[in-house]
Scaffold this motif. Structure first.
Motif, PDB file in Angstrom:
ATOM      1  N   THR A 189       0.918  -1.347  -0.002  1.00 47.20           N
ATOM      2  CA  THR A 189      -0.058   0.141   0.170  1.00 47.20           C
ATOM      3  C   THR A 189       0.851   1.207  -0.092  1.00 47.20           C
ATOM      4  O   THR A 189       0.552   2.169  -0.611  1.00 47.20           O
ATOM      5  N   PRO A 244      14.254   9.348  -2.402  1.00 47.01           N
ATOM      6  CA  PRO A 244      13.886   9.488  -1.171  1.00 47.01           C
ATOM      7  C   PRO A 244      12.256   9.046  -1.042  1.00 47.01           C
ATOM      8  O   PRO A 244      11.558   9.480  -1.876  1.00 47.01           O
ATOM      9  N   ILE A 245      11.978   8.464   0.023  1.00 47.21           N
ATOM     10  CA  ILE A 245      10.628   7.997   0.215  1.00 47.21           C
ATOM     11  C   ILE A 245       9.738   9.047   0.639  1.00 47.21           C
ATOM     12  O   ILE A 245      10.111   9.908   1.301  1.00 47.21           O
ATOM     13  N   ASP A 246       8.587   9.021   0.083  1.00 47.84           N
ATOM     14  CA  ASP A 246       7.864  10.378  -0.017  1.00 47.84           C
ATOM     15  C   ASP A 246       6.325  10.016   0.491  1.00 47.84           C
ATOM     16  O   ASP A 246       5.330  10.078  -0.229  1.00 47.84           O
ATOM     17  N   ILE A 247       6.376   9.493   1.762  1.00 43.97           N
ATOM     18  CA  ILE A 247       5.085   9.376   2.429  1.00 43.97           C
ATOM     19  C   ILE A 247       4.924   9.643   3.878  1.00 43.97           C
ATOM     20  O   ILE A 247       5.841  10.527   4.139  1.00 43.97           O
ATOM     21  N   ASP A 248       3.498   9.731   4.153  1.00 37.18           N
ATOM     22  CA  ASP A 248       3.173  10.422   5.399  1.00 37.18           C
ATOM     23  C   ASP A 248       4.220   9.902   6.699  1.00 37.18           C
ATOM     24  O   ASP A 248       4.720   8.453   6.790  1.00 37.18           O
ATOM     25  N   MET A 301       6.491   6.196   8.202  1.00 30.27           N
ATOM     26  CA  MET A 301       7.871   5.903   7.665  1.00 30.27           C
ATOM     27  C   MET A 301       8.552   4.535   8.360  1.00 30.27           C
ATOM     28  O   MET A 301       9.140   3.956   7.829  1.00 30.27           O
ATOM     29  N   GLU A 302       8.187   4.632   9.643  1.00 34.07           N
ATOM     30  CA  GLU A 302       8.855   3.434  10.468  1.00 34.07           C
ATOM     31  C   GLU A 302       8.598   1.931  10.118  1.00 34.07           C
ATOM     32  O   GLU A 302       9.123   1.026   9.724  1.00 34.07           O
ATOM     33  N   ASN A 315      19.238   7.841   3.302  1.00 31.50           N
ATOM     34  CA  ASN A 315      19.656   8.804   2.004  1.00 31.50           C
ATOM     35  C   ASN A 315      20.966   9.294   2.136  1.00 31.50           C
ATOM     36  O   ASN A 315      21.393  10.534   1.857  1.00 31.50           O
ATOM     37  N   ARG A 337       4.259  17.862   0.501  1.00 28.98           N
ATOM     38  CA  ARG A 337       3.480  16.779  -0.324  1.00 28.98           C
ATOM     39  C   ARG A 337       2.519  17.217  -1.345  1.00 28.98           C
ATOM     40  O   ARG A 337       2.401  16.954  -2.437  1.00 28.98           O
TER      41      ARG A 337
END
Lengths: 385, 385
Positions: free
Chosen positions: A260, A301-305, A309-310, B43, B109
């Motif tokens: 998801t 770079p991960i771009d999620i809420d 993240m964890e 990163n 975002r």
């Protein structure tokens, strides 16, 4: 009829009846199929509804009343189902084999659903699909069998391939045209001085799919070994569907995170800057896993809420660790004359680092999309089966 | 840094603080950004973590402990954020502009999210993006403006194009390579005797997207008019996103049907048999409409649960009827020297039938995928902005 496919009659209709906007056909093997009036009218094959020029439909369903219904339904002596509609007395005629083939009962739809053959180390070492170059190039029935294996196992090996530059393209063209990318039509996997991809170095490449930075990852990847005298450089292949299924069974939360939460993929070069965002594990509306997208060295770079993240990193770490587990890994050295083909949207591939002191290493590769694989299977089935 | 993109500093960090596995950066414009320890470690841009050869990442996050944390965080005089990690005393250094650019707060975002300019007849007649061939071919800043318009409006017109065969390919190559299909690299839209598509007849073509039978519909479609002396043959273009938005607002149930129930698309020819199944209206996880897939003349027999058949047909009829509504239609005649480009996964196009008694009609077309459009925009932004 209806273009090119010949539908062979296996069963014949015994009865037709009308039932609340539906025509029910009883077949002589005891089965029955329901067809909605609108579906039937929409699929009329007559010359007025389908242009004979390209066999494409010119009729549009909004040009008849929504409550259209048959004035008469008749089962002819030659087993055709003939309808006269109440609107403009239009006549439609359906071949029983075409109707049976397109029955949309739950059971019929379930039968049409393809099942992948998912593998781990043990299974694929026993049953790696193996083909002779001459057979694939010259015999259509072998070609078809090879394509079934590619579709179902997602992997196959061809041996004794002609040791010639661009031969990989000729093998791929047994299916269809090549999918061009920024790396060209045919790419050379060779250690280069000014590498624009880790593939073009002698570095170890961890398990990955190619071009996850593109909206549509290339479907099939072809790798033809022209020379491999260097030490090292072994290929490792892992069925990404197996890893995903394993996670779904044993690590539900991590599976959910990777199916998801969107992963970012970046590939920046001098003349291109590709980016794509998508979960790593992609499943369809039936919750079947249909695609894996993964290359840590192309991760953006991960771009999620922030709150996710964890759990994203927890799941991502697990996935990488699982790809490193030998029980999933098919370990394999490509030798001169070998050509490996795999489903790049399912099978992760890796390469050990290699040492050029002992000799050269040169592979050539190219891509063909999955549309082309499935289309070619249908064309061969028309001719052979 | 980090490859090719130069990040310009607009704001500078004023403070850094640690907060439950997060480093909080306070910026001198009053904003603040949170970065998770794992995200930061992942990163790291150092030469050990990113190979200098291809600027790709060799570090894998599962090779450090999950609970990794900074031993020290320091804001340097030149505004770099420097971290020493508790695992192997690894040192990471982050440029403030890179950090700000990749801030993943909800607000940041949201700002990065592209907004389409959705249009109807009235709007596009006033503001059709119009370009001069020489400008697009020779001036990079005009090229960039053209690409923004293609991305946002999904349509544009170039005038005074050189009247030469295959010139369409040269214009398309201002973006990138061509997406090849079974119709070739460049296709000729001309009335042919043995047509394998309704496009190659003089028949009316209803509003559609090209190649909905492929998993990835071609992104951009280019149509260059070499000669149009026939009568008729006008082009009609409709913003499919506008139709879908209209349905979502006024016809909720029909919108839901078309965005969930899969439509079947078939294209059978002598040497190919393409099929794809997908809802007509495709939206992302934020419920934004991102794609339309539609061509009634390439419709295969609908293959859904019988209980949904009536609501599918009800919605499908409505969609076709809406495409026929003039308030959505941009009506347009292509003349010699015109080249129209549109987002084939958003803009439906149609053609009236034409009569060859008065003269010839010849268009040439090709496709370029959306990956290439977005990549080219990023490359030009590097150079120009």
């Amino acid at each position: 009829m209806n273009g090119y496919t010949v539908y062979k009659t296996q069963v014949n209709p015994k009865s037709v009846s009308l039932n609340d906007r539906i025509i029910r056909v009883g077949w002589d093997n005891g089965e029955q199929s329901d067809y909605h009036f609108l579906w039937l009218r929409d699929n009329c094959h007559c010359d007025e509804c389908v242009t004979s020029l390209s066999k494409e439909q010119v009729f549009e369903i909004c040009d008849v009343p929504f409550d259209i219904k048959p004035l008469s339904v008749e089962l002819s002596k030659d087993n055709m189902i003939n309808i006269i509609w109440d609107y403009k007395s239009h006549k439609s005629s359906y071949h029983p084999a075409w109707l049976k083939q397109h029955c949309y009962s739950q059971e019929a739809r379930e039968k049409r659903n393809l099942k992948y053959k998912i593998w781990d180390k043990k299974l694929i070492e026993k049953s790696l699909p193996l083909y002779e170059y001459q057979d694939v190039m010259n015999k259509d029935e072998i070609l078809l069998s090879w394509l079934y294996d590619l579709r179902d196992y997602g992997i196959s090996k061809i041996v004794n391939v002609k040791n010639k530059l661009n031969e990989v393209q000729k093998v791929a063209q047994r299916i269809s045209f090549i999918r061009e990318t920024n790396f060209g039509i045919v790419f050379d996997v060779i250690s280069k001085k000014s590498a624009n991809s880790a593939a073009y170095t002698n570095l170890k490449l961890p398990l990955h799919t190619d071009l996850p930075t593109r909206e549509l990852q290339p479907g099939l990847q072809f790798l033809h070994c022209l020379v491999n005298d260097a030490s090292g450089g072994e290929s490792i292949l892992v069925d990404g569907f197996k890893i995903a299924e394993y996670m779904r069974e044993k690590h539900k939360d991590e599976y959910k995170a990777l199916s998801t939460l969107p992963m970012s993929f970046y590939n920046k070069d001098k003349n291109s800057d590709y980016r794509f965002v998508s979960p790593m594990i992609i499943s369809n509306d039936k919750d079947e896993i249909v695609e894996i997208r993964m290359a840590n060295f192309l991760r953006g770079p991960i771009d999620i809420d922030g709150k996710d993240m964890e759990s994203f990193y927890n799941a991502y770490r697990l996935f990488i660790l699982l790809t490193r587990d030998e029980k999933f890994q098919f370990y394999h050295r490509l030798n001169q004359g070998d050509l490996i083909v795999f489903d790049n949207r399912r099978i992760l591939h890796a390469r050990n680092s290699f040492d050029l002191k002992e000799g050269e290493r040169h592979l050539q590769g190219c891509y063909v999309d999955k549309d082309e694989l499935l289309s070619k299977i249908r064309i061969l089935e028309r001719e052979i089966i």
